[in-house]
Motif scaffolding. Structure first.
Motif, PDB file in Angstrom:
ATOM      1  N   ARG A  24      -6.115  -6.145   8.907  1.00  0.00           N
ATOM      2  CA  ARG A  24      -7.492  -5.681   9.102  1.00  0.00           C
ATOM      3  C   ARG A  24      -7.554  -4.172   9.301  1.00  0.00           C
ATOM      4  O   ARG A  24      -8.420  -3.494   8.760  1.00  0.00           O
ATOM      5  CB  ARG A  24      -8.117  -6.410  10.295  1.00  0.00           C
ATOM      6  N   TRP A  25      -6.608  -3.623  10.089  1.00  0.00           N
ATOM      7  CA  TRP A  25      -6.617  -2.181  10.329  1.00  0.00           C
ATOM      8  C   TRP A  25      -6.316  -1.414   9.051  1.00  0.00           C
ATOM      9  O   TRP A  25      -6.996  -0.431   8.731  1.00  0.00           O
ATOM     10  CB  TRP A  25      -5.589  -1.839  11.402  1.00  0.00           C
ATOM     11  N   GLY A  30      -8.335   1.802   4.456  1.00  0.00           N
ATOM     12  CA  GLY A  30      -8.101   2.013   3.034  1.00  0.00           C
ATOM     13  C   GLY A  30      -6.679   2.420   2.716  1.00  0.00           C
ATOM     14  O   GLY A  30      -6.439   3.193   1.780  1.00  0.00           O
ATOM     15  N   CYS A  31      -5.721   1.917   3.485  1.00  0.00           N
ATOM     16  CA  CYS A  31      -4.316   2.285   3.305  1.00  0.00           C
ATOM     17  C   CYS A  31      -3.595   1.274   2.412  1.00  0.00           C
ATOM     18  O   CYS A  31      -3.936   0.087   2.399  1.00  0.00           O
ATOM     19  CB  CYS A  31      -3.601   2.351   4.657  1.00  0.00           C
ATOM     20  N   ALA A  32      -2.590   1.748   1.706  1.00  0.00           N
ATOM     21  CA  ALA A  32      -1.738   0.850   0.931  1.00  0.00           C
ATOM     22  C   ALA A  32      -0.904   0.000   1.874  1.00  0.00           C
ATOM     23  O   ALA A  32      -0.561   0.417   2.982  1.00  0.00           O
ATOM     24  CB  ALA A  32      -0.844   1.655   0.001  1.00  0.00           C
ATOM     25  N   PHE A  33      -0.564  -1.207   1.437  1.00  0.00           N
ATOM     26  CA  PHE A  33       0.180  -2.133   2.282  1.00  0.00           C
ATOM     27  C   PHE A  33       1.695  -2.016   2.063  1.00  0.00           C
ATOM     28  O   PHE A  33       2.456  -1.873   3.010  1.00  0.00           O
ATOM     29  CB  PHE A  33      -0.262  -3.577   1.995  1.00  0.00           C
ATOM     30  N   THR A  34       2.126  -2.128   0.816  1.00  0.00           N
ATOM     31  CA  THR A  34       3.554  -2.230   0.516  1.00  0.00           C
ATOM     32  C   THR A  34       4.159  -0.852   0.264  1.00  0.00           C
ATOM     33  O   THR A  34       3.458   0.114  -0.044  1.00  0.00           O
ATOM     34  CB  THR A  34       3.774  -3.121  -0.705  1.00  0.00           C
ATOM     35  N   GLY A  35       5.472  -0.784   0.379  1.00  0.00           N
ATOM     36  CA  GLY A  35       6.193   0.443   0.125  1.00  0.00           C
ATOM     37  C   GLY A  35       7.092   0.321  -1.087  1.00  0.00           C
ATOM     38  O   GLY A  35       7.290  -0.776  -1.627  1.00  0.00           O
ATOM     39  N   GLY A  46       6.954   0.987   4.039  1.00  0.00           N
ATOM     40  CA  GLY A  46       5.551   0.738   3.725  1.00  0.00           C
ATOM     41  C   GLY A  46       4.720   0.570   4.982  1.00  0.00           C
ATOM     42  O   GLY A  46       5.238   0.305   6.075  1.00  0.00           O
ATOM     43  N   ASN A  47       3.421   0.738   4.851  1.00  0.00           N
ATOM     44  CA  ASN A  47       2.526   0.732   6.019  1.00  0.00           C
ATOM     45  C   ASN A  47       2.525  -0.599   6.763  1.00  0.00           C
ATOM     46  O   ASN A  47       2.490  -0.628   8.002  1.00  0.00           O
ATOM     47  CB  ASN A  47       1.095   1.076   5.584  1.00  0.00           C
ATOM     48  N   PHE A  48       2.538  -1.706   6.037  1.00  0.00           N
ATOM     49  CA  PHE A  48       2.441  -3.011   6.698  1.00  0.00           C
ATOM     50  C   PHE A  48       3.643  -3.261   7.598  1.00  0.00           C
ATOM     51  O   PHE A  48       3.504  -3.560   8.796  1.00  0.00           O
ATOM     52  CB  PHE A  48       2.313  -4.121   5.653  1.00  0.00           C
ATOM     53  N   ILE A  85      -4.429 -13.332   3.675  1.00  0.00           N
ATOM     54  CA  ILE A  85      -5.169 -12.896   4.874  1.00  0.00           C
ATOM     55  C   ILE A  85      -6.345 -12.015   4.473  1.00  0.00           C
ATOM     56  O   ILE A  85      -7.463 -12.147   5.004  1.00  0.00           O
ATOM     57  CB  ILE A  85      -4.231 -12.151   5.846  1.00  0.00           C
ATOM     58  N   LEU A  86      -6.119 -11.108   3.521  1.00  0.00           N
ATOM     59  CA  LEU A  86      -7.203 -10.254   3.037  1.00  0.00           C
ATOM     60  C   LEU A  86      -8.346 -11.073   2.456  1.00  0.00           C
ATOM     61  O   LEU A  86      -9.524 -10.781   2.689  1.00  0.00           O
ATOM     62  CB  LEU A  86      -6.676  -9.279   1.975  1.00  0.00           C
ATOM     63  N   GLU A  87      -7.996 -12.115   1.707  1.00  0.00           N
ATOM     64  CA  GLU A  87      -9.030 -12.939   1.089  1.00  0.00           C
ATOM     65  C   GLU A  87      -9.844 -13.683   2.142  1.00  0.00           C
ATOM     66  O   GLU A  87     -11.063 -13.818   2.015  1.00  0.00           O
ATOM     67  CB  GLU A  87      -8.394 -13.930   0.107  1.00  0.00           C
ATOM     68  N   VAL A  88      -9.187 -14.138   3.196  1.00  0.00           N
ATOM     69  CA  VAL A  88      -9.915 -14.799   4.288  1.00  0.00           C
ATOM     70  C   VAL A  88     -10.888 -13.827   4.947  1.00  0.00           C
ATOM     71  O   VAL A  88     -12.058 -14.161   5.215  1.00  0.00           O
ATOM     72  CB  VAL A  88      -8.929 -15.363   5.327  1.00  0.00           C
TER      73      VAL A  88
END
Length: 528
Positions: A24-25, A30-35, A46-48, A85-88
Motif C-alpha cells: 500500500r505504501w 508510485g514506487c517500483a516494487f521489484t529490483g 528492490g523497494n519491496f 495484493i494490489l488487485e485486492v
C-alpha cells in the motif's frame, strides 16, 4: 495443539499485514516494487524487499516472520503475490468510488497511451458530485486494449462501466486524450456514446498531466475555456512560471501544493472554477507574488496563522468561497496591499492583535468583508485608506473607487469616527450588522457617493451636515434603524445627484414634500 494453531494464525496475520502495508505504501508513493537483482547478496534488492528488511529491523516479531526467516512455503515475496495484493486494494478503491457515485450522473474521461511493453492501455476517470456537493475526479480503472479502433474502445469502456453497474444513461459528459479517432465528431467514439446517451456531451479538458514539466514555462494563460480536470502538480517545474491564469473554466480539485514553492510567480488567477480543499500554507509568502485571485471557487479551511516571508501582495481576492475561522493580523502587515476582497465566506473572528501599531501598515483602496460572520467592534479593524489615485498593471483601467463594506456581519457597538479620516472614500456599506449609537456627523460630511447604514440599531437624529461642496451623494440608505426627528434640511443640497433615499422603518417625523427643492428632483427613488 490449539494454542500452537492460534499462535500460527496470529503470525500469519502479522506477516500478511506487513506485506499489505508495504504494498500500500509503495503504491501510494508510485514506487517500483521489484529490483534488478533480488538475490540475498544483492546490495539493492528492490523497494519491496528492502522495505520489508527495514520494518524487520525495527520489529523483532516481524523480523522472525519475513524474508529469510519465513517458512519456505509461505514467504509471500513473489511478484505474483504483490500483484494479487494490489488487485485486492484496487477493487476496494473502485468499490468505494462506485459507492460515492451512487445513482447520480457522472462524466467520463479517458487517457489512451502505450505502456513500457508497447501495449495499448486506457485510463478511465470518473467525475461526479459527492453528497456534500463537491466535484470529485477519481481514477477508476486501467484497461489494456488490443487496438484503438472506435468499436474496441466503446466495447471496453462499456464493459468496465457495466462491471460496476454504472449506467451509460447517467453519463453527462465525455472527454478524451490520446488516439486521434477518439475526437471524431461524427464517426468517433463520442458519437457512439451520444447515440446511446443524448446527454453525454463532449468537452475539452486539461489533458497534459506533465504540463510545465519542461522547466521553461513562464506564462500559462487558459482564461475562459471549458477546461476540466485538475491542475497538474508539476505546473511550476523549473521555477520559471511567472503568470498562471486559469480563470473561468471548470477545473476541480485542490490548488497544487507545489505552487507554494514556485518563487518565480507574480500572478495567480484561478477565479470562477470549482477548486476545493484548503489553500497551500505558504502560498502568500512567495517573494514575487503581487496578485492572487481565487474568487468564486469552493475553497475551504482557514488562513495560515503567519507568513514565512515578507509579501509584496497588491491584490488579494478570495471572495465567494468557504474560508472560515480567524481574520489574521498578517494581512494588515502587507505594506503594498491595496485591494482586499474576502466577501462571501465564513470568517468568524478578528485577530486580537489586528489593530496594534506593528500590524496596522496596509492602506486600502477596496476593503470588502461583506457576507461573513465577523463579530466585535468596527474600531478593531485598522481602517486606513489610501489618499491617492490608483493604477496597477493587474487592472485594465484607472480606479478611483475607494470602497469599504462589512455588509451582513455581526459587528456591534458604535461607528468609529476614525473612518472619516479616509477623505477619498466614496462608498461605505455597514448595513445589516448590530451597530448602535448615533451616526457620526463627520461621516455625513464626507464626499461619499454611497452610504448604506440600513438594518442596524442606530438612534438619534440624522446629522444636519450635508455640505454644498459635497455634491456626489447618489445613494443614502438608513432604513431599519431607530432614527428619529426630522430629515436634515441640508440634505436638499444633494438633489443634483441623489438617486436613492431610503429611510423606511425608522421614527422620522416630517412632512412631505420634505422640502421645496424635492419638487424638482427628476425621478429619484424615495422609500419613507
Amino acid at each position: 495443539m490449539n494454542a500452537q494453531n492460534s499462535e500460527q494464525i496470529l503470525n500469519n496475520r502479522l506477516r500478511v499485514k506487513t506485506f499489505i502495508d508495504v504494498v500500500r505504501w509503495l503504491a501510494f508513493q508510485g514506487c517500483a516494487f521489484t529490483g534488478h537483482d533480488e538475490t540475498f547478496d544483492s546490495k539493492n534488492r528492490g523497494n519491496f524487499l528492502d522495505m520489508l528488511k527495514l520494518l524487520a529491523s525495527y520489529n523483532d516479531k516481524v523480523g522472525k516472520l519475513v524474508l529469510e526467516n519465513a517458512h519456505k512455503s509461505s514467504k509471500y515475496n513473489s511478484p505474483q503475490i504483490q500483484k494479487e495484493i494490489l488487485e485486492v486494494l484496487a477493487k476496494k478503491v473502485r468499490n468505494k468510488i462506485r459507492e460515492d457515485v451512487g445513482d447520480s450522473q457522472f462524466c467520463i474521461i479517458f487517457y489512451e497511451a502505450r505502456d513500457e511493453s508497447k501495449r495499448e492501455q486506457m485510463a478511465i476517470i470518473l467525475r461526479f458530485v459527492d453528497v456534500d456537493g463537491f466535484i470529485q475526479e477519481r481514477f477508476f480503472d486501467l484497461v489494456h486494449i488490443k487496438d484503438t479502433s472506435v468499436l474496441t474502445l466503446k466495447n471496453e469502456i462499456s464493459a468496465a462501466l457495466s462491471l460496476h453497474c454504472l449506467d451509460i444513461q447517467n453519463i453527462r459528459g465525455q472527454g478524451y486524450d490520446g488516439a486521434s479517432n477518439m475526437r471524431g465528431e461524427w464517426n468517433g467514439l463520442q458519437a457512439l456514446f451520444l447515440k446511446d446517451c443524448p446527454y453525454a456531451y463532449y468537452s475539452k479538458f486539461l489533458t497534459p498531466p506533465l504540463l510545465g514539466r519542461n522547466g521553461k514555462l513562464q506564462l500559462l494563460d487558459l482564461l475562459s475555456n471549458n477546461l476540466t480536470g485538475t491542475l497538474p502538480p508539476y505546473i511550476c517545474f523549473g521555477n520559471r512560471l511567472k503568470i498562471l491564469n486559469t480563470e473561468e473554466n471548470l477545473l476541480v480539485g485542490p490548488i497544487p501544493n507545489s505552487l507554494e514553492r514556485c518563487e518565480s510567480l507574480s500572478e495567480i488567477r484561478m477565479g470562477r472554477n470549482f477548486l476545493n480543499g484548503s489553500m497551500p500554507r505558504d502560498l502568500f509568502s512567495l517573494p514575487n507574488l503581487t496578485n492572487v485571485m481565487l474568487q468564486s471557487n469552493r475553497l475551504a479551511g482557514k488562513f495560515p496563522i503567519f507568513l514565512r516571508n515578507d509579501s509584496k501582495l497588491v491584490i488579494l481576492d478570495i471572495s465567494d468561497n468557504k474560508i472560515h475561522g480567524e481574520l489574521p493580523s498578517w494581512i494588515w502587515r502587507l505594506r503594498d496591499l491595496q485591494i482586499l476582497n474576502l466577501s462571501h465566506n465564513y470568517l468568524e473572528t478578528l485577530d486580537v492583535n489586528l489593530n496594534s501599531p506593528k500590524t496596522s501598515q496596509s492602506s486600502f483602496y477596496i476593503l470588502d468583508l461583506q457576507s461573513n460572520q465577523l463579530k466585535g467592534q468596527l474600531s478593531t479593524l485598522p481602517l486606513h485608506f489610501r489618499d491617492d489615485y490608483f493604477y496597477h498593471a493587474g487592472l485594465t483601467r484607472l480606479s478611483s473607487i475607494f470602497f469599504f463594506s462589512v455588509l451582513r456581519n455581526k459587528f456591534n457597538r458604535t461607528i468609529p469616527t476614525s473612518m472619516c479620516n479616509a477623505t477619498l472614500l466614496e462608498g461605505v456599506d455597514l448595513s445589516n450588522n448590530l451597530l448602535i449609537g448615533m451616526i457620526p456627523q463627520c461621516l455625513i460630511a464626507m464626499n461619499l457617493r454611497v452610504l448604506n447604514l440600513g438594518g442596524n440599531n442606530l438612534t438619534g437624529v440624522i446629522p444636519d451636515s450635508f455640505s454644498e461642496d459635497l455634491l456626489s451623494l447618489q445613494t443614502l440608505v438608513l432604513n431599519g434603524n431607530q432614527l428619529e426627528g426630522e430629515l436634515p434640511k441640508s440634505l436638499a443640497k444633494c438633489n443634483t445627484q441623489l438617486e436613492v433615499l431610503d429611510i423606511e422603518n425608522n421614527r422620522i417625523q416630517d412632512t412631505y414634500p420634505l422640502f421645496e427643492e424635492h419638487r424638482h428632483v427628476a425621478s429619484p427613488y424615495f422609500a419613507i
